[in-house]
Design an enzyme around this catalytic site. Structure first.
Site, PDB file in Angstrom:
ATOM      1  N   ARG A   1       0.639  17.316  -0.879  1.00  0.00           N
ATOM      2  CA  ARG A   1       1.495  18.353  -1.484  1.00  0.00           C
ATOM      3  C   ARG A   1       2.786  18.511  -0.695  1.00  0.00           C
ATOM      4  O   ARG A   1       3.853  18.707  -1.271  1.00  0.00           O
ATOM      5  CB  ARG A   1       0.747  19.688  -1.541  1.00  0.00           C
ATOM      6  CG  ARG A   1      -0.240  19.751  -2.700  1.00  0.00           C
ATOM      7  CD  ARG A   1      -1.121  20.957  -2.592  1.00  0.00           C
ATOM      8  NE  ARG A   1      -2.223  20.566  -1.710  1.00  0.00           N
ATOM      9  CZ  ARG A   1      -3.079  21.390  -1.169  1.00  0.00           C
ATOM     10  NH1 ARG A   1      -2.976  22.675  -1.364  1.00  0.00           N
ATOM     11  NH2 ARG A   1      -4.041  20.946  -0.401  1.00  0.00           N
TER      12      ARG A   1
ATOM     13  N   GLU B   1     -11.262  20.124   1.059  1.00  0.00           N
ATOM     14  CA  GLU B   1      -9.979  19.692   0.494  1.00  0.00           C
ATOM     15  C   GLU B   1     -10.068  18.265  -0.043  1.00  0.00           C
ATOM     16  O   GLU B   1      -9.590  17.972  -1.129  1.00  0.00           O
ATOM     17  CB  GLU B   1      -8.902  19.769   1.582  1.00  0.00           C
ATOM     18  CG  GLU B   1      -7.549  19.374   1.124  1.00  0.00           C
ATOM     19  CD  GLU B   1      -6.833  20.430   0.299  1.00  0.00           C
ATOM     20  OE1 GLU B   1      -5.850  20.072  -0.359  1.00  0.00           O
ATOM     21  OE2 GLU B   1      -7.239  21.595   0.309  1.00  0.00           O
ATOM     22  N   ASN B   2     -10.696  17.389   0.712  1.00  0.00           N
ATOM     23  CA  ASN B   2     -10.702  15.974   0.350  1.00  0.00           C
ATOM     24  C   ASN B   2     -11.767  15.578  -0.657  1.00  0.00           C
ATOM     25  O   ASN B   2     -11.591  14.596  -1.361  1.00  0.00           O
ATOM     26  CB  ASN B   2     -10.832  15.103   1.606  1.00  0.00           C
ATOM     27  CG  ASN B   2      -9.538  15.057   2.384  1.00  0.00           C
ATOM     28  OD1 ASN B   2      -8.457  15.082   1.818  1.00  0.00           O
ATOM     29  ND2 ASN B   2      -9.648  15.001   3.698  1.00  0.00           N
TER      30      ASN B   2
ATOM     31  N   ARG C   1       0.840  -1.212   0.000  1.00  0.00           N
ATOM     32  CA  ARG C   1       0.000   0.000   0.000  1.00  0.00           C
ATOM     33  C   ARG C   1       0.869   1.254   0.000  1.00  0.00           C
ATOM     34  O   ARG C   1       0.609   2.208  -0.731  1.00  0.00           O
ATOM     35  CB  ARG C   1      -0.928  -0.009   1.213  1.00  0.00           C
ATOM     36  CG  ARG C   1      -1.816   1.217   1.271  1.00  0.00           C
ATOM     37  CD  ARG C   1      -2.801   1.165   2.403  1.00  0.00           C
ATOM     38  NE  ARG C   1      -3.488   2.453   2.502  1.00  0.00           N
ATOM     39  CZ  ARG C   1      -4.104   2.880   3.575  1.00  0.00           C
ATOM     40  NH1 ARG C   1      -4.170   2.123   4.661  1.00  0.00           N
ATOM     41  NH2 ARG C   1      -4.676   4.052   3.599  1.00  0.00           N
TER      42      ARG C   1
ATOM     43  N   GLU D   1      -1.509  17.505   2.944  1.00  0.00           N
ATOM     44  CA  GLU D   1      -0.535  16.490   3.323  1.00  0.00           C
ATOM     45  C   GLU D   1       0.225  15.951   2.106  1.00  0.00           C
ATOM     46  O   GLU D   1       1.451  15.866   2.112  1.00  0.00           O
ATOM     47  CB  GLU D   1      -1.292  15.340   4.006  1.00  0.00           C
ATOM     48  CG  GLU D   1      -0.548  14.702   5.120  1.00  0.00           C
ATOM     49  CD  GLU D   1      -1.443  13.739   5.900  1.00  0.00           C
ATOM     50  OE1 GLU D   1      -1.819  12.688   5.350  1.00  0.00           O
ATOM     51  OE2 GLU D   1      -1.740  14.046   7.057  1.00  0.00           O
TER      52      GLU D   1
END
Length: 185
Positions: free
Chosen positions: A112, A145-146, A71, A110
């Site tokens: 970026r 953002e997500n 992963r 995170e």
């Protein structure tokens, strides 16, 4: 003839003065935009995006004995793609952080940040909140953002919505949740 005394300015003092100047120049709202050293940025352990890869994995490499090796390698490959874009064009949207002691904790950005490290960058543009966003506001910022990300799992999406609703209830004292309330939020 007397010698002139020379005084040095510590790096911490220089950094503090620089941040103070930025605050004065940009003190127009809840946040300000600056360029921060990546070394002073910390990932948020409570981020609703549950990435397996860590800052340490990016800096030191992923251990071959890591139980999440496959992963993490997949996530690292996607970060490398983003790092290539950052090398070519820079970071288009600033990350969002708040100051926590001597470091800045990420609210949003995170990937970026990690990709910038992979790209060999030393700094990143950031929007700094004057204080940690409160529960509901924090969850909304992270949601906005997500939701643009296509690779969020259903569990992460539902978890985001659950967290937003819990924080909204805390802030507004709403006893019953409804589809209309969720739509309005």
């Amino acid at each position: 003839m007397s010698k002139k005394k020379r005084f040095g300015v510590s790096q911490a003092l220089t950094r503090g003065l620089s941040e103070t100047i930025h605050v004065v120049e940009n003190n127009t709202g809840m946040f300000r935009n600056v360029v921060l050293p990546l070394s002073r940025i910390e990932l948020d352990p409570d981020n609703p995006r549950k990435m397996a890869i860590t800052l340490e994995d990016v800096i030191n490499g992923i251990s071959k004995n890591d139980p999440q090796l496959e992963r993490k390698q997949g996530e690292l490959e996607k970060l490398r793609e983003l790092a290539n874009t950052i090398e070519a064009s820079g970071v288009i949207n600033p990350i969002v952080v708040y100051k926590m002691g001597e470091v800045y904790r990420i609210v949003a950005g995170e990937r970026r940040s990690l990709a910038s490290l992979l790209a060999g960058k030393q700094e990143i543009e950031a929007r700094i909140y004057k204080e940690k966003p409160k529960g509901f506001e924090l969850k909304l910022v992270q949601w906005f953002e997500n939701t643009a990300r296509e690779d969020l799992t259903l569990d992460e999406r539902i978890g985001n919505i659950r967290d937003i609703m819990q924080e909204y209830k805390k802030q507004n004292g709403v006893a019953a949740l409804s589809a209309t309330l969720l739509k309005n939020i």
